[in-house]
Design a protein around this motif. Structure first.
Motif, PDB file in Angstrom:
ATOM      1  N   THR A 156       0.839  -1.211   0.000  1.00 56.15           N
ATOM      2  CA  THR A 156       0.000   0.000   0.000  1.00 56.15           C
ATOM      3  C   THR A 156       0.866   1.251   0.000  1.00 56.15           C
ATOM      4  O   THR A 156       0.645   2.194  -0.766  1.00 56.15           O
ATOM      5  CB  THR A 156      -0.920  -0.007   1.241  1.00 56.15           C
ATOM      6  OG1 THR A 156      -1.713  -1.189   1.188  1.00 56.15           O
ATOM      7  CG2 THR A 156      -1.823   1.203   1.285  1.00 56.15           C
ATOM      8  N   LEU A 157       1.897   1.246   0.840  1.00 59.16           N
ATOM      9  CA  LEU A 157       2.762   2.426   0.916  1.00 59.16           C
ATOM     10  C   LEU A 157       3.584   2.585  -0.359  1.00 59.16           C
ATOM     11  O   LEU A 157       3.819   3.702  -0.822  1.00 59.16           O
ATOM     12  CB  LEU A 157       3.662   2.324   2.152  1.00 59.16           C
ATOM     13  CG  LEU A 157       2.895   2.553   3.464  1.00 59.16           C
ATOM     14  CD1 LEU A 157       3.716   2.116   4.664  1.00 59.16           C
ATOM     15  CD2 LEU A 157       2.501   4.036   3.603  1.00 59.16           C
ATOM     16  N   ASN A 158       3.980   1.473  -0.917  1.00 59.70           N
ATOM     17  CA  ASN A 158       4.735   1.520  -2.170  1.00 59.70           C
ATOM     18  C   ASN A 158       3.882   2.126  -3.288  1.00 59.70           C
ATOM     19  O   ASN A 158       4.347   2.961  -4.073  1.00 59.70           O
ATOM     20  CB  ASN A 158       5.209   0.109  -2.511  1.00 59.70           C
ATOM     21  CG  ASN A 158       6.109   0.095  -3.717  1.00 59.70           C
ATOM     22  OD1 ASN A 158       5.830  -0.544  -4.714  1.00 59.70           O
ATOM     23  ND2 ASN A 158       7.206   0.822  -3.651  1.00 59.70           N
ATOM     24  N   GLU A 159       2.616   1.721  -3.330  1.00 56.51           N
ATOM     25  CA  GLU A 159       1.719   2.277  -4.363  1.00 56.51           C
ATOM     26  C   GLU A 159       1.536   3.788  -4.189  1.00 56.51           C
ATOM     27  O   GLU A 159       1.271   4.498  -5.152  1.00 56.51           O
ATOM     28  CB  GLU A 159       0.346   1.599  -4.287  1.00 56.51           C
ATOM     29  CG  GLU A 159       0.355   0.201  -4.886  1.00 56.51           C
ATOM     30  CD  GLU A 159      -0.854  -0.640  -4.454  1.00 56.51           C
ATOM     31  OE1 GLU A 159      -0.850  -1.841  -4.754  1.00 56.51           O
ATOM     32  OE2 GLU A 159      -1.773  -0.110  -3.792  1.00 56.51           O
ATOM     33  N   LEU A 160       1.707   4.250  -2.945  1.00 53.61           N
ATOM     34  CA  LEU A 160       1.572   5.690  -2.697  1.00 53.61           C
ATOM     35  C   LEU A 160       2.873   6.442  -2.977  1.00 53.61           C
ATOM     36  O   LEU A 160       2.951   7.651  -2.780  1.00 53.61           O
ATOM     37  CB  LEU A 160       1.156   5.915  -1.237  1.00 53.61           C
ATOM     38  CG  LEU A 160      -0.234   5.393  -0.878  1.00 53.61           C
ATOM     39  CD1 LEU A 160      -0.429   5.390   0.640  1.00 53.61           C
ATOM     40  CD2 LEU A 160      -1.307   6.253  -1.523  1.00 53.61           C
ATOM     41  N   GLY A 161       3.913   5.697  -3.345  1.00 58.23           N
ATOM     42  CA  GLY A 161       5.177   6.355  -3.704  1.00 58.23           C
ATOM     43  C   GLY A 161       6.267   6.239  -2.663  1.00 58.23           C
ATOM     44  O   GLY A 161       7.343   6.819  -2.822  1.00 58.23           O
ATOM     45  N   CYS A 162       6.023   5.499  -1.566  1.00 53.27           N
ATOM     46  CA  CYS A 162       7.072   5.342  -0.559  1.00 53.27           C
ATOM     47  C   CYS A 162       8.155   4.396  -1.049  1.00 53.27           C
ATOM     48  O   CYS A 162       7.857   3.380  -1.681  1.00 53.27           O
ATOM     49  CB  CYS A 162       6.506   4.727   0.725  1.00 53.27           C
ATOM     50  SG  CYS A 162       5.731   5.890   1.796  1.00 53.27           S
ATOM     51  N   ASP A 163       9.380   4.707  -0.689  1.00 55.58           N
ATOM     52  CA  ASP A 163      10.476   3.768  -0.864  1.00 55.58           C
ATOM     53  C   ASP A 163      10.569   2.930   0.415  1.00 55.58           C
ATOM     54  O   ASP A 163       9.762   3.114   1.324  1.00 55.58           O
ATOM     55  CB  ASP A 163      11.770   4.533  -1.130  1.00 55.58           C
ATOM     56  CG  ASP A 163      11.644   5.402  -2.389  1.00 55.58           C
ATOM     57  OD1 ASP A 163      10.986   4.953  -3.339  1.00 55.58           O
ATOM     58  OD2 ASP A 163      12.169   6.523  -2.391  1.00 55.58           O
ATOM     59  N   ALA A 164      11.539   2.019   0.488  1.00 51.46           N
ATOM     60  CA  ALA A 164      11.579   1.112   1.643  1.00 51.46           C
ATOM     61  C   ALA A 164      12.944   1.120   2.304  1.00 51.46           C
ATOM     62  O   ALA A 164      13.978   1.083   1.626  1.00 51.46           O
ATOM     63  CB  ALA A 164      11.222  -0.299   1.207  1.00 51.46           C
ATOM     64  N   GLU A 165      12.930   1.160   3.628  1.00 51.31           N
ATOM     65  CA  GLU A 165      14.161   1.032   4.411  1.00 51.31           C
ATOM     66  C   GLU A 165      14.109  -0.318   5.106  1.00 51.31           C
ATOM     67  O   GLU A 165      13.164  -0.609   5.845  1.00 51.31           O
ATOM     68  CB  GLU A 165      14.233   2.174   5.440  1.00 51.31           C
ATOM     69  CG  GLU A 165      15.507   2.215   6.249  1.00 51.31           C
ATOM     70  CD  GLU A 165      15.364   1.680   7.669  1.00 51.31           C
ATOM     71  OE1 GLU A 165      16.272   0.955   8.109  1.00 51.31           O
ATOM     72  OE2 GLU A 165      14.348   1.967   8.326  1.00 51.31           O
ATOM     73  N   ILE A 166      15.105  -1.164   4.823  1.00 50.75           N
ATOM     74  CA  ILE A 166      15.099  -2.524   5.369  1.00 50.75           C
ATOM     75  C   ILE A 166      16.427  -2.799   6.069  1.00 50.75           C
ATOM     76  O   ILE A 166      17.421  -2.106   5.828  1.00 50.75           O
ATOM     77  CB  ILE A 166      14.877  -3.581   4.262  1.00 50.75           C
ATOM     78  CG1 ILE A 166      16.018  -3.550   3.240  1.00 50.75           C
ATOM     79  CG2 ILE A 166      13.546  -3.353   3.561  1.00 50.75           C
ATOM     80  CD1 ILE A 166      16.013  -4.728   2.287  1.00 50.75           C
ATOM     81  N   CYS A 167      16.454  -3.829   6.913  1.00 56.64           N
ATOM     82  CA  CYS A 167      17.717  -4.110   7.595  1.00 56.64           C
ATOM     83  C   CYS A 167      17.926  -5.601   7.875  1.00 56.64           C
ATOM     84  O   CYS A 167      18.670  -5.937   8.793  1.00 56.64           O
ATOM     85  CB  CYS A 167      17.830  -3.301   8.873  1.00 56.64           C
ATOM     86  SG  CYS A 167      16.519  -3.581  10.024  1.00 56.64           S
ATOM     87  N   SER A 168      17.309  -6.477   7.081  1.00 60.20           N
ATOM     88  CA  SER A 168      17.551  -7.906   7.320  1.00 60.20           C
ATOM     89  C   SER A 168      17.107  -8.694   6.098  1.00 60.20           C
ATOM     90  O   SER A 168      16.334  -8.198   5.275  1.00 60.20           O
ATOM     91  CB  SER A 168      16.740  -8.382   8.532  1.00 60.20           C
ATOM     92  OG  SER A 168      15.369  -8.411   8.192  1.00 60.20           O
ATOM     93  N   PRO A 169      17.551  -9.963   6.007  1.00 61.15           N
ATOM     94  CA  PRO A 169      17.080 -10.802   4.897  1.00 61.15           C
ATOM     95  C   PRO A 169      15.562 -10.975   4.919  1.00 61.15           C
ATOM     96  O   PRO A 169      14.918 -11.012   3.874  1.00 61.15           O
ATOM     97  CB  PRO A 169      17.788 -12.137   5.141  1.00 61.15           C
ATOM     98  CG  PRO A 169      18.997 -11.796   5.941  1.00 61.15           C
ATOM     99  CD  PRO A 169      18.598 -10.632   6.807  1.00 61.15           C
ATOM    100  N   GLY A 170      14.965 -11.058   6.100  1.00 57.59           N
ATOM    101  CA  GLY A 170      13.513 -11.215   6.181  1.00 57.59           C
ATOM    102  C   GLY A 170      12.792  -9.989   5.644  1.00 57.59           C
ATOM    103  O   GLY A 170      11.773 -10.098   4.947  1.00 57.59           O
ATOM    104  N   GLU A 171      13.325  -8.819   5.954  1.00 57.92           N
ATOM    105  CA  GLU A 171      12.706  -7.593   5.423  1.00 57.92           C
ATOM    106  C   GLU A 171      12.937  -7.473   3.921  1.00 57.92           C
ATOM    107  O   GLU A 171      12.076  -6.962   3.197  1.00 57.92           O
ATOM    108  CB  GLU A 171      13.243  -6.365   6.167  1.00 57.92           C
ATOM    109  CG  GLU A 171      12.738  -6.303   7.604  1.00 57.92           C
ATOM    110  CD  GLU A 171      13.116  -5.036   8.342  1.00 57.92           C
ATOM    111  OE1 GLU A 171      12.675  -4.888   9.508  1.00 57.92           O
ATOM    112  OE2 GLU A 171      13.849  -4.186   7.793  1.00 57.92           O
ATOM    113  N   LEU A 172      14.083  -7.960   3.456  1.00 56.11           N
ATOM    114  CA  LEU A 172      14.314  -7.956   2.001  1.00 56.11           C
ATOM    115  C   LEU A 172      13.269  -8.833   1.315  1.00 56.11           C
ATOM    116  O   LEU A 172      12.657  -8.434   0.315  1.00 56.11           O
ATOM    117  CB  LEU A 172      15.736  -8.461   1.680  1.00 56.11           C
ATOM    118  CG  LEU A 172      16.070  -8.591   0.195  1.00 56.11           C
ATOM    119  CD1 LEU A 172      16.052  -7.224  -0.498  1.00 56.11           C
ATOM    120  CD2 LEU A 172      17.436  -9.257  -0.016  1.00 56.11           C
ATOM    121  N   ALA A 173      13.040 -10.019   1.881  1.00 55.34           N
ATOM    122  CA  ALA A 173      12.038 -10.917   1.290  1.00 55.34           C
ATOM    123  C   ALA A 173      10.655 -10.272   1.314  1.00 55.34           C
ATOM    124  O   ALA A 173       9.908 -10.322   0.329  1.00 55.34           O
ATOM    125  CB  ALA A 173      12.022 -12.246   2.052  1.00 55.34           C
TER     126      ALA A 173
END
Ligand SMILES: Cc1ncc(COP(=O)(O)O)c(C=O)c1O
Length: 414
Positions: A60-77
Motif C-alpha cells: 500500500t505504501l509503495n503504491e503511494l510512492g514510498c520507498d523502503a528502508e530494510i535491515c535484514s534478509p527477512g525484510e528484504l524478502a
C-alpha cells in the motif's frame, strides 16, 4: 482506560479466530497523506519495515510512492514480495553479515547505509564480486543528542553510525563508494519544535561532513522520528508548519535540494503504520489476588510488547476497549498475559473496564512494533492471526508460523 466498541462492523471478522491483529489499509493511506503534507517537496519517504513488515502494508505504501528502508534478509524478502523494485530500497543496520549483503546486492539493491569503514569495505567487496554498481550512505552518529526523543539513537556511544568527529578527523577512511549521508537521531517525537531542532542539527552536520569529505551527496537521508500513539487510543500528531520550516532549513543549508541534487529523504515506521492496527484478544480469567483484581488475557508480551518485556521500552499500559462499557471498572487491576513468567504483565495497576472471561477486548494503535516486535516464539503459543481490511472488507487473513528445519546431522555439516 477507555471503553468502547471492539471493532467497526466488518463482515466476517466475527468468524476470524482471535487473538488477531486487524490492519486497516485506509488508515495507512490517511497516515501517509498526513506525513506527506508535513514534509517539504521534493523529498522521498522511506517506509521502515521494522515497524511492520506485513506485505499488504508495504504494498500500500509503495503504491503511494514510498520507498523502503530494510535491515535484514527477512525484510528484504517481505519488500520484494510486496513488489517494491530494488532501486527503491535502502539497506541499513549495523552488523550486517557478508551473505546477506551479497544476497541483497544480487537482488538488485543499490543503496546501503553503513556504520563504519568495515561496513563500507563489506559493501565494496560484495559489489565488486557481483559486478554491480552499488552506493553507500554513511550513517553518522552526531556529536550531541537532541532533546525530546523517545528513543535516542545518536549523541552517545552507539553501534549506530560513525561518530561525526571520527569522520571529520579521518575522512580518507570513509570515502569508498560514498554517495550520501544518513542521519537518524531517534524516534517517537510528537512535538514539532523537537523535530525541527533534530532536522536542523542533521542538516548542519551533513553540510559540515560533506565539506570535510569533499562529497557531493546524491542522497541525504535526514531520518525521521515522527511519533505515533502506541497501545493507547488517540490520533496521529499533526505537524502543521513542519514542511515550510524544513524547506527554509534546507534552503539555507543544502543548495541544490530543490533540484534533487542531493535528493532529500525521510524515514518513518510508526507514523505510517501505527494507527492502522489493533489487537483483538479475549479475557481468559478474572480473579482477585491479595486484594487486587487480576485480568488475564489470551495475549501478553508474546503478541504485543516483547521489547517491553525485555525492559527496553516503558511498560505497555494499553487502553482496553470492551463491548460493555457500562459495567463498573476494576480499580488498580493487574493486566497479565498467558505466559508462565511474571514479566508477562502489561499493566500493574490500571483501572480496567469490568471485563469477564470470554469478553473480547481491543488494544488500539498497535500497527507498528506490535506482532513482530514481540516475543512470539517464547513458550510456543501460536501467533495471532493477521487480518487485512480495506474499505470495510477483509481482504486477507494470514498467520506467521515458526517451523524448525533440520539442516544437518551429528557431524555438524549442513
Ligand atoms: C534507521 C532507522 N530508521 C527508521 C526507524 C523507524 O523509526 P520509527 O518507527 O519511529 O519511525 C528506526 C527505528 O529505530 C531506525 O533505527
Amino acid at each position: 482506560v477507555k471503553a468502547g466498541v471492539p471493532e467497526p462492523k466488518i463482515p466476517g471478522l466475527d468468524r476470524v479466530e482471535v487473538p488477531a491483529y486487524v490492519y486497516d489499509l485506509g488508515e495507512v493511506r490517511r497516515a501517509h497523506a498526513l506525513l506527506r503534507a508535513a514534509l517539504p517537496e521534493p523529498s522521498r519517504v522511506f517506509y521502515s519495515l521494522k515497524a511492520n513488515p506485513h506485505p499488504a502494508i508495504v504494498r500500500t505504501l509503495n503504491e503511494l510512492g514510498c520507498d523502503a528502508e530494510i535491515c535484514s534478509p527477512g525484510e528484504l524478502a517481505a519488500v520484494l514480495e510486496a513488489g517494491v523494485t530494488p532501486d527503491r530500497i535502502v539497506y541499513t543496520g549495523p552488523g550486517k553479515r557478508d551473505p546477506e549483503v551479497a544476497e541483497a546486492v544480487r537482488a538488485g539493491v543499490r543503496w546501503f547505509s553503513v556504520d563504519s569503514p568495515v561496513g563500507l569495505d563489506q559493501v565494496d567487496r560484495a559489489a565488486s564480486a557481483a559486478g554491480r554498481d552499488v552506493r553507500c550512505l554513511l550513517r553518522v552518529n552526531d556529536a550531541s543528542q537532541v532533546p525530546g526523543q523517545g528513543l535516542a539513537m545518536t549523541g552517545g556511544p552507539s553501534q549506530f553510525g560513525a561518530d561525526a568527529d571520527w569522520v571529520a578527523s579521518e575522512p580518507a577512511a570513509f570515502r569508498t563508494r560514498l554517495a550520501g549521508l544518513h542521519l537518524f537521531g531517534g524516534s517517537n517525537l510528537d512535538d514539532e519544535p523537537a523535530l525541527v531542532a533534530q532536522f536542523r542539527a542533521a542538516i548542519a552536520t551533513a553540510r559540515r561532513l560533506a565539506g570535510v569529505l569533499g562529497l557531493e551527496p546524491l542522497l541525504l537521508d535526514l531520518g525521521g522520528g515522527f511519533g505515533a500513539p502506541f497501545a493507547r487510543s488517540g490520533s496521529l500528531p499533526r505537524f502543521a508548519t513542519l514542511a515550510g520550516r524544513l524547506a527554509d532549513l534546507l534552503d539555507d543549508g543544502i543548495p541544490g535540494w530543490r533540484a534533487g541534487r542531493p535528493a532529500i529523504a525521510f524515514e518513518s515506521g510508526r507514523y505510517l503504520s501505527g494507527t492502522c492496527g489493533s489487537l483483538l484478544t479475549r479475557v481468559a480469567d478474572v480473579k482477585c489476588s491479595h486484594g487486587r483484581w487480576v485480568v488475564v488475557l489470551e495475549s501478553g508480551i508474546n503478541h504485543l510488547g516483547g521489547m517491553s518485556g525485555m525492559r527496553r521500552l516503558p511498560p505497555i499500559v494499553p487502553d482496553l476497549e470492551v463491548a460493555a462499557p457500562d459495567r463498573e471498572a476494576l480499580r488498580g487491576a493487574i493486566v497479565a498475559g498467558p505466559l508462565c513468567t511474571p514479566l508477562d504483565t502489561w499493566a500493574r495497576s490500571e483501572d480496567v473496564p469490568a471485563v469477564r472471561p470470554g469478553d473480547l477486548v481491543r488494544v488500539p494503535n498497535v500497527g507498528a512494533y506490535g506482532l513482530t516486535a514481540s516475543l512470539l516464539a517464547f513458550l510456543g503459543h501460536p501467533a495471532p492471526r493477521e487480518v487485512v481490511v480495506d474499505a470495510g472488507r477483509i481482504v486477507e487473513v494470514s498467520q506467521l508460523g515458526l517451523v524448525r528445519r533440520v539442516l544437518g546431522g551429528p557431524d555438524g555439516r549442513t
